[in-house]
Design a protein around this motif. Structure first.
Motif, PDB file in Angstrom:
ATOM      1  N   ARG A   1     -12.063   6.222   7.373  1.00  0.00           N
ATOM      2  CA  ARG A   1     -12.883   6.579   6.232  1.00  0.00           C
ATOM      3  C   ARG A   1     -13.615   5.446   5.518  1.00  0.00           C
ATOM      4  O   ARG A   1     -14.913   5.624   5.328  1.00  0.00           O
ATOM      5  CB  ARG A   1     -12.169   7.401   5.132  1.00  0.00           C
ATOM      6  N   ALA A   2     -13.150   4.217   5.205  1.00  0.00           N
ATOM      7  CA  ALA A   2     -13.540   3.374   4.700  1.00  0.00           C
ATOM      8  C   ALA A   2     -14.708   2.701   5.596  1.00  0.00           C
ATOM      9  O   ALA A   2     -16.016   2.389   4.947  1.00  0.00           O
ATOM     10  CB  ALA A   2     -12.492   2.197   4.503  1.00  0.00           C
TER      11      ALA A   2
ATOM     12  N   ARG B   1     -16.689   4.246   7.623  1.00  0.00           N
ATOM     13  CA  ARG B   1     -17.552   5.203   7.694  1.00  0.00           C
ATOM     14  C   ARG B   1     -18.381   5.172   6.104  1.00  0.00           C
ATOM     15  O   ARG B   1     -19.794   5.655   6.391  1.00  0.00           O
ATOM     16  CB  ARG B   1     -17.069   6.461   7.899  1.00  0.00           C
ATOM     17  N   GLU B   2     -18.134   4.752   5.279  1.00  0.00           N
ATOM     18  CA  GLU B   2     -19.002   4.607   3.780  1.00  0.00           C
ATOM     19  C   GLU B   2     -19.908   3.528   4.122  1.00  0.00           C
ATOM     20  O   GLU B   2     -20.022   2.484   4.916  1.00  0.00           O
ATOM     21  CB  GLU B   2     -17.832   4.294   2.707  1.00  0.00           C
TER      22      GLU B   2
ATOM     23  N   GLU C   1     -27.447   8.905   3.499  1.00  0.00           N
ATOM     24  CA  GLU C   1     -26.218   8.903   3.607  1.00  0.00           C
ATOM     25  C   GLU C   1     -25.971  10.256   4.678  1.00  0.00           C
ATOM     26  O   GLU C   1     -24.997  10.099   5.189  1.00  0.00           O
ATOM     27  CB  GLU C   1     -25.508   9.359   2.207  1.00  0.00           C
TER      28      GLU C   1
ATOM     29  N   ARG D   1     -26.363   8.563   7.880  1.00  0.00           N
ATOM     30  CA  ARG D   1     -25.092   7.914   8.188  1.00  0.00           C
ATOM     31  C   ARG D   1     -23.976   8.846   8.728  1.00  0.00           C
ATOM     32  O   ARG D   1     -23.314   8.323   9.673  1.00  0.00           O
ATOM     33  CB  ARG D   1     -24.563   7.081   7.071  1.00  0.00           C
ATOM     34  N   ARG D   2     -23.655   9.826   8.034  1.00  0.00           N
ATOM     35  CA  ARG D   2     -22.565  10.603   8.452  1.00  0.00           C
ATOM     36  C   ARG D   2     -22.870  11.215   9.855  1.00  0.00           C
ATOM     37  O   ARG D   2     -21.895  11.384  10.731  1.00  0.00           O
ATOM     38  CB  ARG D   2     -22.434  11.921   7.250  1.00  0.00           C
TER      39      ARG D   2
ATOM     40  N   TRP E   1     -13.586  -4.851   0.884  1.00  0.00           N
ATOM     41  CA  TRP E   1     -13.995  -3.673   0.063  1.00  0.00           C
ATOM     42  C   TRP E   1     -13.072  -2.843  -0.361  1.00  0.00           C
ATOM     43  O   TRP E   1     -13.413  -2.084  -1.701  1.00  0.00           O
ATOM     44  CB  TRP E   1     -14.861  -2.950   0.980  1.00  0.00           C
TER      45      TRP E   1
ATOM     46  N   ARG F   1     -13.783   2.768  -4.318  1.00  0.00           N
ATOM     47  CA  ARG F   1     -14.072   2.691  -3.081  1.00  0.00           C
ATOM     48  C   ARG F   1     -12.666   3.237  -2.129  1.00  0.00           C
ATOM     49  O   ARG F   1     -12.622   4.040  -1.341  1.00  0.00           O
ATOM     50  CB  ARG F   1     -14.621   1.445  -2.203  1.00  0.00           C
TER      51      ARG F   1
ATOM     52  N   ARG G   1     -11.654   6.803  -2.673  1.00  0.00           N
ATOM     53  CA  ARG G   1     -12.587   7.781  -1.876  1.00  0.00           C
ATOM     54  C   ARG G   1     -12.004   7.699  -0.561  1.00  0.00           C
ATOM     55  O   ARG G   1     -11.790   8.818   0.182  1.00  0.00           O
ATOM     56  CB  ARG G   1     -14.019   7.381  -1.810  1.00  0.00           C
ATOM     57  N   ALA G   2     -11.735   6.585   0.264  1.00  0.00           N
ATOM     58  CA  ALA G   2     -11.165   6.498   1.328  1.00  0.00           C
ATOM     59  C   ALA G   2      -9.609   7.162   1.466  1.00  0.00           C
ATOM     60  O   ALA G   2      -9.118   7.702   2.559  1.00  0.00           O
ATOM     61  CB  ALA G   2     -11.143   5.232   1.890  1.00  0.00           C
TER      62      ALA G   2
END
Length: 707
Positions: free
Chosen positions: A302-303, A305-306, A332, A335-336, A409, A415, A418-419
């Motif tokens: 997940r990290a 992909r942010e 965004e 990006r996803r 990060w 951050r 969220r991950a």
């Protein structure tokens, strides 16, 4: 004849043979040096020949020099204690056993290599199954000098009248001797249960379990040497990787394989498995448990992909007089979409460019419809795709990512939250963020597996953008003296033919994934003891271990049940401490007694330093070999400072986790309760520390809770 006179006479006999061996060794060395010199002469002569002849002579020169250097390296490695055994057979034949096979000038056998089939009886012969061996003799040497001999009689009825027997038996005599700073091979005292493991088939997975002092590590290393000897064609080219728990441990065992002539082996601690990175610092147990869990893979995925920090949150580009804008949410979404199509980010920039251009085309069509116009979509994509301003934006918006950057990060709590949403709880997030956000950026052993996971998830950067690997991984290059000295291989080499994992019970699931990548095509030897485990979730670790092994078959398991290291007095205390955490059958049996009970001393906290100084001096005076002072990991600098004035190389201060796999003649164990509280597996870590001593043990405690 008295026993001392008999012993001296037998030593003289063996000295005579050892002298013959070393004389022949000198001859072989001189021949190898002459061959190397001749090779260099060929090289000089080749410079004056025609091109074709020159190439042929240079090739011949290289072969001669290579072979000569290999021979010299082997002879030098085997010099110390070359001959260590002798078999007297029922046929009257004598076979000398050593680290290297040597023949005299007439090709008669002077020494048989311990790995050869003819030497098997030295390890496998027993009184019940003597394998035609009347007497088995262990010869103990220092350099070229025979110091002592010890005999075992396997067929008493076949002993000739003139055969003189010396000593109480090889094993017990060997157990009483002091340990050196570096572990030497035990080829002279390998017992039958150990020899069976060493000579097991090489394919598949061989698991070796057993308690402290059962010789698991020595057996695994000798197995690696034996497999290379017997199956060099299958295993020698791709090489063997040996993984240990710590740098202290790998330094301790560093002489074993070279002493048997095996140099095609890489020896790495868990903190060194990832190329160009060396980590020695250990995380506190609760933090290490989080970093090692398989849950971290989802967090890392997940990290990465942010959106990276500081990337543009808006794109503006002019196309034929019209400004096309993509706002933050639209970017965004792009990006996803790129990430959901799969593939490592560092290999996805072309896909990112295509998806971004499609989004710009959508925006242009949306604007055109509002004005009643039309847009040639393909023309727009082609034209913008060739624009320098588009590519400048792309490079900043979809940068090359590096593993060390991702971990940095995650030092930002929002951050990381969220991950880790739905994966880690708030307390775990807080611990991780504090670790990743440390200003020093000194990576820990547990971080190495995370960096390796990110390396694979991110994919390699483009060659034209590739920086030094140390920079990619956010780590300094290895310090001088810590570089790997094994064969040169490509970075992140994954084609080893055989992998040995020691102290396997402590590998986290993420570490198993890291090790598994190096063994894509390998057979395995895995050494461990569940009772000594410091990993809190053995089920999760077993799952990751099985994934690392893949579908390899067969899988065979051996259990070693005899503790050769500890006296019964010392091991009884260790068994008492771990009672309730192990089944009775999980603990080995100590086979010797010394009459010296462990010395348990209660001290006042204020007097702990004086107690350590006193106990250390007493043990340094009492034993000839090494003395280990073992304490909790975070107390190591303090205890080392207490003992700074000793100035004796025999003295070592180690933390509880770093003590795994090590052994000392005597041990001072400092504040056992701290060892219990610092680990998620409590008494198992204390059990390990208590079983490091071979002769004497002193425990300094401020309370009796640990008992």
């Amino acid at each position: 004849m008295s026993e001392p006179r008999v012993r001296r006479a037998e030593i003289a006999i063996e000295q005579s043979h050892v002298d013959r061996v070393y004389t022949r060794l000198a001859e072989l060395r001189a021949q190898a040096e002459a061959m190397r010199a001749k090779g260099y002469e060929l090289g000089h002569g080749a410079q004056r020949e025609a091109v074709f002849e020159q190439a042929s002579m240079l090739f011949e020169r290289d072969l001669m020099v290579f072979h000569a250097n290999q021979t010299l390296q082997t002879l030098d490695a085997e010099y110390e204690g070359l001959v260590f055994g002798r078999l007297d057979q029922t046929t009257g034949e004598l076979i000398y056993i050593g680290r290297l096979g040597i023949r005299d000038a007439e090709f008669d056998n002077l020494v048989t290599d311990w790995r050869a089939p003819a030497a098997a009886a030295f390890y496998q012969g027993t009184a019940e199954t003597p394998m035609d061996v009347v007497r088995r003799r262990v010869i103990r040497c220092s350099g070229q000098t025979v110091l002592d001999v010890d005999d075992d009689v396997l067929i008493p009825d076949a002993v000739p009248e003139n055969m003189r027997i010396v000593g109480e038996g090889a094993l017990m005599a060997a157990l009483g001797r002091s340990r050196g700073e570096k572990m030497r091979d035990i080829v002279a005292t390998i017992q039958r249960e150990q020899d069976e493991v060493i000579r097991a088939p090489w394919r598949g997975v061989t698991e070796i379990t057993g308690g402290p002092g059962t010789g698991k590590t020595a057996v695994a290393l000798h197995r690696a040497a034996y497999l290379l000897y017997r199956h060099r064609r299958q295993l020698g080219g791709a090489g063997v990787l040996v993984i240990g728990p710590s740098g202290v441990f790998t330094n301790y065992i560093s002489r074993v394989l070279p002493s048997m002539g095996e140099t095609n082996v890489e020896l790495r601690a868990l903190g060194e498995v990832l190329d160009r990175v060396v980590a020695t610092r250990q995380d506190p147990a609760p933090l290490a448990a989080i970093k090692g869990s398989l849950r971290m893979r989802k967090v890392l995925l997940r990290a990465l992909r942010e959106a990276p920090p500081d990337v543009p949150d808006e794109m503006r580009i002019v196309y034929r007089g019209e400004v096309l804008k993509l706002q933050g949410k639209e970017l965004e979404k792009v990006r996803r979409k790129v990430h959901t199509q799969g593939g490592p980010p560092n290999r996805s920039r072309v896909r990112a460019a295509e998806t971004l251009l499609e989004a710009l085309a959508d925006k242009a069509e949306e604007n055109a419809r509002a004005d009643g116009r039309s847009v040639d979509r393909q023309e727009l994509i082609t034209e913008l795709g060739e624009r320098i301003d588009f590519h400048r934006f792309l490079v900043v918006w979809w940068p090359v990512l590096y593993p060390g950057e991702i971990l940095r990060w995650l030092g930002e709590a929002p951050r990381l939250s969220r991950a880790a949403k739905g994966v880690l709880n708030s307390g775990e997030v807080e611990l991780l963020a504090a670790s990743f956000g440390e200003e020093s950026h000194e990576r820990t052993v547990a971080d190495i597996a995370l960096l390796d996971e990110l390396r694979v998830l991110l994919g390699p950067p483009p060659k034209r953008r590739r920086r030094l690997q140390a920079v990619e991984l956010d780590a300094a290059p290895p310090a001088r003296g810590t570089e790997q000295h094994g064969p040169h291989r490509p970075e992140h080499y994954d084609e080893y033919s055989h992998i040995v994992v020691d102290e396997s019970q402590d590998l986290s699931p993420m570490q198993w994934r890291m090790v598994g990548r190096r063994g894509k095509y390998a057979s395995w030897t895995v050494v461990g003891d569940p009772v000594q485990s410091s990993w809190p979730d053995p089920g999760e670790a077993a799952q990751a271990r099985d994934q690392a092994f893949g579908l390899r078959t067969p899988r065979r398991r051996y259990t070693l049940r005899t503790n050769y290291r500890n006296s019964a007095e010392i091991f009884d205390l260790a068994a008492r401490v771990v009672a309730g955490h192990a089944e009775e059958g999980d603990l080995p049996k100590a086979v010797r007694t010394t009459g010296i009970q462990p010395d348990v001393r209660m001290v006042d906290p204020a007097g702990l330093e004086d107690g350590v100084l006193t106990a250390t001096k007493e043990l340094m005076d009492a034993v000839e070999g090494t003395v280990g002072v073992i304490c909790a990991m975070d107390r190591v600098p303090e205890v080392a400072d207490w003992l700074r004035n000793f100035g004796d190389e025999r003295l070592k201060v180690v933390g509880s986790l770093d003590s795994k796999g090590l052994e000392y003649d005597a041990v001072v164990l400092v504040e056992p309760t701290e060892l219990i509280t610092e680990s998620t597996t409590g008494r198992r870590v204390l059990y390990v520390a208590l079983t490091r001593a071979t002769q004497q043990l002193t425990v300094l405690a401020t309370n009796r809770d640990w008992l």
